[in-house]
Design an enzyme around this catalytic site. Sequence first.
Site, PDB file in Angstrom:
ATOM      1  N   PHE A   1      10.377   3.207   0.321  1.00  9.73           N
ATOM      2  CA  PHE A   1       9.366   3.797   1.202  1.00  9.73           C
ATOM      3  C   PHE A   1       8.438   4.755   0.472  1.00  9.73           C
ATOM      4  CE2 PHE A   1      13.232   3.179   3.975  1.00  9.73           C
ATOM      5  CZ  PHE A   1      12.791   1.990   4.518  1.00  9.73           C
TER       6      PHE A   1
ATOM      7  N   GLY B   1      13.585  -4.614  -0.450  1.00  4.70           N
ATOM      8  CA  GLY B   1      14.100  -4.987   0.862  1.00  4.70           C
ATOM      9  C   GLY B   1      13.061  -5.721   1.675  1.00  4.70           C
TER      10      GLY B   1
ATOM     11  N   ALA C   1       2.897  -7.879  -1.685  1.00  4.19           N
ATOM     12  CA  ALA C   1       3.030  -9.291  -1.312  1.00  4.19           C
ATOM     13  C   ALA C   1       1.823 -10.110  -1.755  1.00  4.19           C
ATOM     14  CB  ALA C   1       3.222  -9.402   0.203  1.00  4.19           C
TER      15      ALA C   1
ATOM     16  N   LEU D   1       2.686 -14.893   4.841  1.00  2.00           N
ATOM     17  CA  LEU D   1       3.344 -15.780   3.878  1.00  2.00           C
ATOM     18  C   LEU D   1       4.707 -16.233   4.374  1.00  2.00           C
ATOM     19  CD1 LEU D   1       2.380 -13.717   0.708  1.00  2.00           C
ATOM     20  CD2 LEU D   1       1.240 -15.764   1.607  1.00  2.00           C
TER      21      LEU D   1
ATOM     22  N   GLU E   1       3.096  -1.999   5.729  1.00  2.00           N
ATOM     23  CA  GLU E   1       2.843  -0.630   6.195  1.00  2.00           C
ATOM     24  C   GLU E   1       2.042  -0.599   7.480  1.00  2.00           C
ATOM     25  OE1 GLU E   1       1.299   1.432   2.776  1.00  2.00           O
ATOM     26  OE2 GLU E   1       3.317   1.677   1.952  1.00  2.00           O
TER      27      GLU E   1
END
Lengths: 316, 739
Positions: free
Chosen positions: B249, B476, B519, B624, B699
């Site tokens: 985070f 994660g 990503a 995705l 986010e």
Amino acid sequence: MRSFTYERPSTPAEAAASVARNPEAKFIAGGTNLLDLMKLQIETPSHLVDVNGLSLDRIEPTPEGGLRIGALVRNTDLAADPRVRTDYGVLSRALLAGASGQLRNKATTAGNLLQRTRCPYFYDTAQPCNKRQPGSGCSALDGVSRQLAVIGASEACIATHPGDMAVAMRVLDATVETVDAKGTERKIPVAEFHRLPGDRPEVDTHLKPGELITAVTLPAPKAGTHIYRKVRDRASYAYALVSVAAILAKDGTGHVAFGGVAPRPWRVEAAEADLRKGAKAVTDRVFAGAKPTEHNAYKLKLAERTLTAALNQARA
Amino acid sequence: MKFDTPAGQNPIDQLKVVGKATDRIDGKFKTTGTASYAYERHDVVPNQAYGYVLGAGIAKGRVRAIDTAAAKRAPGVLAIVTTLDVPKQGLGVMNVANLFGGDEIQHYHQAIAVVVAETFEQARAAAFLVKVDHAPGAGKFDLAVEAKAAKPVEGGSGEGSGGGGEDRHGDFEGAFGQAPVKLDQTYTTPDESHAMMEPHATIAAWQGDTLTLWTSNQMIAWGHGSVAKILGIPKENVRIDSPYIGGGFGGKLFVRADAVLAALGAKAAGRPVKLALTRPLIINNTTHRPATIQHIRIGATRDGHITAIAHESISGNLQNGRPETAVDQTKLLYAGANRLTAMRLAHLDLPEGNAMRAPGEAPGLMALEMAMDEMAETLGLDPVEFRIRNDTQVDPGKPERPFSHRDLVGCLKRGAETFGWNRRNPTPGQVRDGHWLVGIGMAAGFRNNLLMKSGARVRLDPAGTVTVETDMTDIGTGSYTIIAQTAAEMMGVPLDKVVVRLGDSAFPVSAGSGGQFGANNATAGVYAACVKLREAVAQRLGINSADAVFADGEVRSGNRAVPLGQAANAGELTAEDAIEYGDLSKKQQQSTFAGHFVEVGVDADTAEVRVRRMLAVCAAGRILNPKSARSQVIGGMTMGVGAALMEELAVDTKRGFFANHDLAGYEVPVHADIPHQEVIFLDEVDPQSSPMKAKGVGELGICGVGAAVANAVYNATGVRVRDYPITLDKLLGRMPDAA
């Protein structure tokens, strides 16, 4: 954690004698609180007396129509006992409002009574705390105190008793049974079990050195709706900001004790006469003389409104 | 590969693997306990000793002396290194607090010693025997007090949001003064902890002058350079490996004391050392999201068109620290010709403030989107309609600059319809369900899309297995899986023919994990490498690469079909490339959008708030992997509930530290707090973002949620709380009388 020696005595009196002999000795049962405190060196026993083998794990009826709960009965088992669920609902509900399933599987009846405060300064060994280190001062008085006591505290300590079970025990007029090193048995009303801090906040209870809890006895069941209302910032796994343990008739009469507000479960029996007048009349008397901090003054209003919720529930 | 024109048709558009809801390829390792996290890597190097870090007991001042005599004599102790034994160490990327060395204490629980012993218990017990003589100094710990002396500051979050000390367009004061409808309010957000599950942890081993760190780090290349800089050793002599990360985070964007002290401890002990930071050290030794004081003014016409908007934020930090960039989204979210955004920074001697999930936007939207709710009520407009009325398809400060793709309105409309927004009673405090006061609230979500260079290497073996290597991390989030999906799509193989290896500084440098940029960029880097591998395969097989079709484990051209692995028969084929970006994101603004909808119940007596329903509708380019993207969004929504209702690092303003420094005191939502969460992704692509046509989404899930919860609480009770978190004590005195 400091190194310690360890023994498993075979009788309660032996256990008591062993702890009485050594001022650095402690009993250990579930260990859910003590082991954490030992890792942080807030507790530093040099000797542990494991009482788990003392066969104090039965729940039995008493001749007076009550229940005698062995000191080692696990919180999970106590909460699930059909007699407790039927006749002492406030106790079952209080237990289930506390901790988590895993902790309740380990935690014992006596250990729950003896759990220590969760004041953040008690846990930070770099900070002054009279309960942890007598004479060092109280950081909470002018520190972060939103969770802490509004009544019964002192200039030396504003810690709360963090438990739920004891609050229910208090409204049920439970009695703590003990044995000492000489084998002498004693009965302590739960009302007189926890000390107020005064100028010796390091001492949480009126137990004598080496005195071992063997059982908690409940008197015959009290009629009424058994309510345990725990108010907290999240839905589970948090200490009470305020809790109410109450046994109330439909007309509002009954008994009430408060948790999360004082160094011990807080009950003023005389104020219960005012229950018919509504929550405010009761909490005005129960919290007369309260000395909240700027951070925790809300607890007075919260206690009143939580009692209102309990009264509404009893009437419904 | 240079990406400087919008993406046309490419193999990803086949969507045979990409875009399908796919189980994590690392899921079986995690559920069977075979994915080893940093502290559990017992097999990487023998003879590991244990380290325990000691933190300073003062918030400011000096360490006069440290007596280690008793600790050194304690059982099992191998070495002790104190901060007085070494000079002040260098600073890594993005950090301002000294991690170790020298006698100056900048904040509470700054690391002052590491004790190394045969066992963890011995190291911890010995640490309690270290006697420290502190010389406390006076410090500044109260943002509300120091805010008065805060100075304008420019700066970025390092994760995409930032700006000048003051940015203006048009004449804010003039337009605000003349606006017939106005809002002028101040909102505050508290300090927050990342509270990730896995603590900061490292195993360090030296071989001569070469250091290997098995650690937990989101940004391998930053960490690699930082370790070298902090320790003053050549970068070539450092290797970092971080294949699994139990949450970060933003708290693990940087190298922290665990890595530095494991390295120093290992050197002193002459043995590999493993150590993890305790939870109190995670809270006061590492970084946190800084508290903010945000002043918002909005002026509008009577029919609800914004003519003037100002958002000013004050936060605090250590010397040279950055501001919390809470005003950034206000530059772009709504129309209005006259605009002002400003940041000011106060000096505080609390632990270092730094990035936490959606730095800037997360706290910024908690304020802005509550202000929008208040303004809608003042205008007598529906909050959804008010936002739609002020939508903009261009950067409102630079109208010549359009958004690449913006469908906030689509999110809001779809969300309102799905959630049953029309059943909301606009008059607060009217809806009862037993002893619950029930309310519904909404907010817009916004987070920028960042383009960052990202590299990868792909290898093909004779069995037709494609192996991807990149220093990208999976914190994660599901990086392993979307990277595998990308390679499978590009090379025409099933997922089980792809092996993904991540998190090693020996691999090509990627974008890393942060700012929801991982990503899109990391998969685009894999895309680039796969384009090269396809060319190499075609060349090896004597096929014109333009004609080659990669499908079903074969390469086809005309009537010819060859098993893919055959291209590697003469030796493994390797291709490496990186995606690099031109100026597309300068010409057009790339952002992601959401509509958040929340229903809460507030106990009529005790004012306890419980969330009953949640919905997020997200417009974030191509999704995705809808399954892992949904996990990211619901995680963000959960974190948003925490921020709205309970998360707060309680500052002891006298002693200068966060007092609730464990997970009993710092409360985050538990399962019982989180109800059904629904996530909808709008079906869209953004060809400006990359060949993947995807954007960040991880986010976006938190951005706006806190305000949606707050607005629902207001709708339920009629009580407006502008100081987060909205705990019951702030509602109690103003609750409507219980019926």
